[in-house]
Every structure is written in structure tokens, then in C-alpha cells.
Design a protein around this motif. Structure first.
Motif: not given
Length: 231
Positions: A162-182
């Protein structure tokens, strides 16, 4: 499980942190629900540093631990060390004076010189964790401290997933939002998949030469704060 390519190649590690440096502080706050500064402050408070301590802020990033030490012990001297020059430039802009660009496995300091070594979110990034810890032990005086704050694998398998899934989702969101790259911020869960639990890291510290280890767990074991006293 395979290590991320960045962890095996210092050049790739530097390039990654060069790219994220301007957003680094924001991301650490986002991934910690805003608790990051509070945890670091607890690390400094419980270290009970001498009045004129000599402190190493290793994998310093933009210098959070250096600034907290300066506020807590104004007469202490702190040296910030990071593999990425851009991080050190940002640390300097925040008022961190003494800065050295170096890797954890070969520290340019004499034996037994530091009263305390702080490591904030750097353990997972060391290409050879055992070698880095031995190097930290080398530059720490007898009875001195290692204080670390980092992501860890929760002890329970279901929580790990669950924790790794959360971190992947969080990372993909902020990567897309801030850099355009998940993928920009999915390095955290990628590096964590082949890392340790809080208990396993505590055992490693004892084996390396830190017999007195204390740890606090946050986010169900996903974040750990360690204080370890060298024999």
C-alpha cells in the motif's frame, strides 16, 4: 530486487537531483504531509549537541539540518556535504556557509572529527550503504552520534504494498504537475523497493559500530528517525 540506475551511477544521481533541486523542499514537505520540518527538528533536539559541536550535514540537500543546528546551537560549526552542486548553491542562498561537494563513500575529512552526523533522506541514495555508514563511523568521534531521517519499508508486507503504491501515485502526480514527466518523482518508491525496514536498519547500525540505537517510526513505519551513538 534491482537497484535504480541512478543509485548505481553517481552521474545519473547528480543529474536527477540537479533537475529537482529547485522543487526539492516542496516535494519533501508534500511527501511528508508537512511534517518533515517537525521530524528534523526532533532529530536535532534529541541529539543534545555540545555547545560548540562540529557537525556534518551529509546529503544536505538545501541545508535544512544545517539551519536547524545553527538555530539550536549558535556556536556550533556545521559543514554541509552533498553530491549535487546545485543543491549546495541553494543551501548557500539560504544562509548555509560551509559547503563541500562530495560523495558519502569518500568523505574528505580526518578520522573522529565530528560530534554528530545528520543524514536527511540520503541513505537510499548511497551507492554502497555499508561503505557509506563505515565512512560516517570513521569521521565520527567516539561516543558521537549519527542522526538520520529517511523513507523505509513498513515491516508488514500488506502495508509495504500500500505504501509503495501511494508513493508511486504521489510521485507521478507531482512529476506530471511540476515537470510534465510522471517519472521525475517516482525515484523515491523505486529506491525504496530494494531498501530496508526501520528495524533492519537499526540492526545494521549496531553491526557497524553503533551499539546504542534509538528509532522513532512515522506513517506506519514508512518514515524512520534514528539516533545512533558510536561506541
Amino acid at each position: 530486487m534491482m537497484q535504480p540506475s541512478e543509485r548505481k551511477n553517481p552521474r545519473l544521481m547528480r543529474e536527477m537531483f540537479h533537475a529537482v533541486a529547485p522543487r526539492y523542499d516542496f516535494i519533501t514537505r508534500a511527501f511528508s504531509y508537512g511534517m518533515d520540518r517537525q521530524w528534523k527538528r526532533a532529530g536535532v533536539d534529541w541529539a543534545a549537541l555540545p555547545e560548540r559541536a562540529l557537525v556534518l550535514d551529509l546529503a544536505s540537500g538545501t541545508g535544512d539540518f544545517s539551519l536547524l543546528v545553527a538555530n539550536h546551537r549558535p556556536k556550533a560549526k556545521t559543514i554541509a556535504v552533498d553530491l549535487t552542486e546545485r543543491m549546495l548553491l541553494l543551501a548557500g542562498a539560504r544562509g548555509v556557509g560551509d559547503r563541500v561537494c562530495a560523495g558519502a563513500e569518500q568523505l574528505p575529512f580526518r578520522d573522529h572529527c565530528f560530534d554528530c552526523v545528520f543524514v536527511g533522506y540520503g541513505l537510499r541514495n548511497f551507492g554502497n550503504l555499508h561503505a557509506a555508514l563505515k565512512e560516517i563511523e570513521r569521521v565520527t568521534r567516539p561516543g558521537g552520534l549519527l542522526v538520520s531521517l529517511d523513507f523505509f519499508l513498513p515491516a508488514r508486507p500488506a502495508l509495504r504494498v500500500l505504501y509503495l503504491c501511494y508513493l508511486y501515485a504521489q510521485g507521478a502526480f507531482w512529476g506530471t504537475f511540476l515537470h510534465g514527466r510522471p517519472s521525475v518523482y517516482t525515484y523515491i518508491p523505486r529506491s525504496l523497493r530494494c531498501f530496508l525496514s526501520i528495524e533492519e536498519f537499526s540492526a545494521l547500525l549496531r553491526a557497524i559500530g553503533y551499539p546504542h540505537v534509538r528509532a522513532r517510526s512515522f506513517i506506519l513505519g514508512g518514515i524512520g528517525l534514528h539516533w545512533a551513538a558510536k561506541k
